[in-house]
Design an enzyme around this catalytic site. Structure first.
Site, PDB file in Angstrom:
ATOM      1  N   ARG A 106       0.860  -1.196   0.000  1.00 23.56           N
ATOM      2  CA  ARG A 106       0.000   0.000   0.000  1.00 23.56           C
ATOM      3  C   ARG A 106       0.893   1.241   0.000  1.00 23.56           C
ATOM      4  O   ARG A 106       0.630   2.224  -0.679  1.00 23.56           O
ATOM      5  CB  ARG A 106      -0.959   0.013   1.196  1.00 23.56           C
ATOM      6  CG  ARG A 106      -1.684   1.344   1.330  1.00 23.56           C
ATOM      7  CD  ARG A 106      -2.953   1.322   2.181  1.00 23.56           C
ATOM      8  NE  ARG A 106      -2.933   0.442   3.316  1.00 23.56           N
ATOM      9  CZ  ARG A 106      -2.207   0.651   4.446  1.00 23.56           C
ATOM     10  NH1 ARG A 106      -1.455   1.722   4.571  1.00 23.56           N
ATOM     11  NH2 ARG A 106      -2.252  -0.225   5.425  1.00 23.56           N
TER      12      ARG A 106
ATOM     13  N   TYR B 287     -16.392  17.009 -14.799  1.00 18.12           N
ATOM     14  CA  TYR B 287     -16.761  15.601 -14.928  1.00 18.12           C
ATOM     15  C   TYR B 287     -17.842  15.235 -13.897  1.00 18.12           C
ATOM     16  O   TYR B 287     -17.755  15.645 -12.733  1.00 18.12           O
ATOM     17  CB  TYR B 287     -15.500  14.744 -14.734  1.00 18.12           C
ATOM     18  CG  TYR B 287     -15.762  13.266 -14.744  1.00 18.12           C
ATOM     19  CD1 TYR B 287     -16.050  12.592 -15.928  1.00 18.12           C
ATOM     20  CD2 TYR B 287     -15.742  12.527 -13.567  1.00 18.12           C
ATOM     21  CE1 TYR B 287     -16.307  11.234 -15.932  1.00 18.12           C
ATOM     22  CE2 TYR B 287     -15.994  11.170 -13.566  1.00 18.12           C
ATOM     23  CZ  TYR B 287     -16.279  10.521 -14.749  1.00 18.12           C
ATOM     24  OH  TYR B 287     -16.530   9.176 -14.754  1.00 18.12           O
TER      25      TYR B 287
ATOM     26  N   ASP C 105      -7.481  18.727 -13.976  1.00 16.30           N
ATOM     27  CA  ASP C 105      -7.785  17.399 -14.497  1.00 16.30           C
ATOM     28  C   ASP C 105      -7.338  17.408 -15.963  1.00 16.30           C
ATOM     29  O   ASP C 105      -7.947  18.059 -16.809  1.00 16.30           O
ATOM     30  CB  ASP C 105      -9.289  17.134 -14.368  1.00 16.30           C
ATOM     31  CG  ASP C 105      -9.698  15.749 -14.873  1.00 16.30           C
ATOM     32  OD1 ASP C 105      -9.018  15.203 -15.757  1.00 16.30           O
ATOM     33  OD2 ASP C 105     -10.724  15.224 -14.397  1.00 16.30           O
TER      34      ASP C 105
ATOM     35  N   LYS D 156      -8.434   6.424 -19.439  1.00 15.44           N
ATOM     36  CA  LYS D 156      -8.731   6.954 -20.765  1.00 15.44           C
ATOM     37  C   LYS D 156      -7.503   6.889 -21.679  1.00 15.44           C
ATOM     38  O   LYS D 156      -6.981   5.819 -21.893  1.00 15.44           O
ATOM     39  CB  LYS D 156      -9.290   8.372 -20.630  1.00 15.44           C
ATOM     40  CG  LYS D 156     -10.300   8.541 -19.475  1.00 15.44           C
ATOM     41  CD  LYS D 156     -11.604   7.790 -19.682  1.00 15.44           C
ATOM     42  CE  LYS D 156     -12.479   7.711 -18.435  1.00 15.44           C
ATOM     43  NZ  LYS D 156     -12.841   8.986 -17.828  1.00 15.44           N
TER      44      LYS D 156
HETATM   45  C1  LIG Z   1     -13.357   9.356 -16.557  1.00 18.75           C
HETATM   46  C2  LIG Z   1     -13.000  10.673 -15.990  1.00 18.75           C
HETATM   47  C3  LIG Z   1     -12.772  10.843 -14.612  1.00 18.75           C
HETATM   48  C4  LIG Z   1     -12.973   9.718 -13.618  1.00 18.75           C
HETATM   49  O1  LIG Z   1     -12.025   8.714 -13.765  1.00 18.75           O
HETATM   50  P1  LIG Z   1     -12.292   7.168 -13.417  1.00 18.75           P
HETATM   51  O2  LIG Z   1     -11.052   6.497 -13.851  1.00 18.75           O
HETATM   52  O3  LIG Z   1     -13.517   6.750 -14.172  1.00 18.75           O
HETATM   53  O4  LIG Z   1     -12.533   7.094 -11.941  1.00 18.75           O
HETATM   54  C5  LIG Z   1     -12.382  12.080 -14.180  1.00 18.75           C
HETATM   55  N1  LIG Z   1     -12.230  13.122 -15.022  1.00 18.75           N
HETATM   56  C6  LIG Z   1     -12.445  12.994 -16.335  1.00 18.75           C
HETATM   57  C7  LIG Z   1     -12.254  14.186 -17.224  1.00 18.75           C
HETATM   58  C8  LIG Z   1     -12.831  11.783 -16.867  1.00 18.75           C
HETATM   59  O5  LIG Z   1     -13.058  11.674 -18.182  1.00 18.75           O
END
Ligand SMILES: *Cc1c(COP(=O)(O)O)cnc(C)c1O
Length: 391
Positions: free
Chosen positions: A50, A102, A174, A199
């Site tokens: 962890r 998001y 982000d 992504k």
């Molecule tokens: C998908 C997404 C998230 C969340 O991420 P997860 O891996 O699904 O928890 C946060 N911000 C953006 C812009 C996203 O496309």
């Protein structure tokens, strides 16, 4: 690897891994929760997975290098990374946040942080006056997504960072839609970059993962403490898959972005499409700002059809993209924000933000552009015929 190497070279060789014993060019997956301590008096680099694991360490160092930060942290999802970053806050603090953030981030801010007396204000971050006016004495974090999801609004990162610094606030960005290949917020003065590595970074719809990168040692200590304390770390197999996916990030994103631009251009001219949202179009209001802070427009675009019925007809007739949540993969992914990414947002809120029932988001994959264009043309034709029958 040398710091002077180009991004593409770093992607492939950053882990610099050659196994000292076998010569293997990929790191082993260290399936070990605990580590033997050879000294009675001193704990070695790793003690419990962890807190740290050798496979995860390679991933964390790689993303830190790619984003130009001092340390990286891998989490079990993008939301785990985002939530962990918010844990730097305390009761009584205030967050200023992009209004078209998001959906999952909207959920944690409005339904979880509020229970811990962490306040928030949503603002239109494209308007720096609104940002400046939104700052309160207890504002600690400005939280930005640019381009935003799903309408690809562009925030002037330097402008927001300037306001934040003048008020002693941290800036979290982000960077999921751009990745460090196209945009490096830490270079512009941001404090923490967050990723849903689910992504583009992993790129193959096979991993759920999150990453955070910080710009200095103080934040590295704080985020490292929370990562270990809260414990939402990324498992080793997923660390390895993510490392593998990232090696092809630049070629995937270049190809997909090129196709996205061609599709956006096609949609702009199409009679059934009311609006196209893509920062690669010179008509996009954020075009100049985006291109001053990023190296490309990326592979995600959104577009507006007249209504829910037309949208349904289009989706039911389109053949190549998968109709699903998520984005940033080798296969094109068509999503319906109203019931997918933004399902957590009340309808009035959603529509107030321009995410109407006719908005679709497309994440362009690696299929041939001609096939995608032909597919879109045929399904739009069917949607037009459908629209005619109900009028
Ligand atoms: C998908 C997404 C998230 C969340 O991420 P997860 O891996 O699904 O928890 C946060 N911000 C953006 C812009 C996203 O496309």
């Amino acid at each position: 690897m040398g710091i002077h190497h180009a991004f593409d070279t770093k992607l492939v060789h950053r882990s610099g891994y050659i196994d000292g014993v076998t010569g293997a060019v990929n790191p082993p997956i260290h399936y070990s929760s605990t580590f033997h301590q050879s000294s009675f008096n001193q704990i070695g680099e790793f003690d419990y997975s962890r807190s740290g694991n050798p496979t995860r360490k390679i991933l964390e160092e790689t993303i830190a290098d790619l984003e130009g930060g001092t340390a990286g942290f891998a989490f079990s999802s993008g939301m785990a990374a985002i939530s962990s970053a918010f844990m730097l806050l305390s009761a009584g603090d205030h967050v200023l946040i992009s209004q078209d953030v998001y959906g999952g981030t909207y959920r944690i801010v409005t339904e979880v942080l509020t229970r811990f007396q962490i306040e928030h204000t949503f603002v239109d971050m494209t308007d720096l006056d609104q940002v400046a006016q939104g700052i309160r004495p207890n504002t600690k974090v400005l939280y930005v997504e640019t381009p935003s999801n799903p309408l690809l609004h562009i925030t002037d990162l330097k402008g927001v960072i300037k306001i934040a610094k003048a008020n002693g606030c941290l800036v979290f960005v982000d960077n999921t839609f751009m990745t460090p290949f196209l945009q490096r917020p830490l270079d512009l003065g941001a404090d923490i970059v967050l990723h849903s590595a689910t992504k583009f970074l992993s790129g193959h719809s096979d991993v759920v993962a999150g990453l955070a990168v910080v710009k200095n040692d103080d934040l590295a200590k704080k985020v490292g403490f929370i990562q270990n304390a809260f414990g939402s770390v990324l498992g080793v197999q997923d660390c390895w898959l993510l490392l593998r996916g990232m090696k092809t990030l630049s070629v995937r994103l270049q190809q997909s972005s090129k196709t996205a631009e061609q599709i956006a251009t096609f949609l702009v001219k199409h009679p059934l499409i009311e609006e196209v949202f893509y920062p690669g179009l010179t008509s996009h209001p954020g075009y100049a700002i985006h291109h001053s802070q990023a190296k490309g427009a990326g592979a995600v675009l959104s577009f507006r059809l007249p209504d829910r019925e037309c949208t349904k007809a289009f989706v039911e007739n389109v053949r190549i993209p998968v109709f699903a949540v998520s984005l940033g993969a080798v296969e094109s992914i068509l999503s319906y924000p109203a019931t997918m990414s933004h399902a957590a947002m009340p309808k009035e809120e959603r529509e107030r933000r321009g995410i109407t029932d006719g908005v679709l988001r497309l994440s362009v994959g690696l299929e041939h552009v001609d096939d995608l264009l032909e597919d879109f043309e045929q399904s739009l034709q069917k949607a037009i015929r459908f629209a005619a029958t109900i009028k």
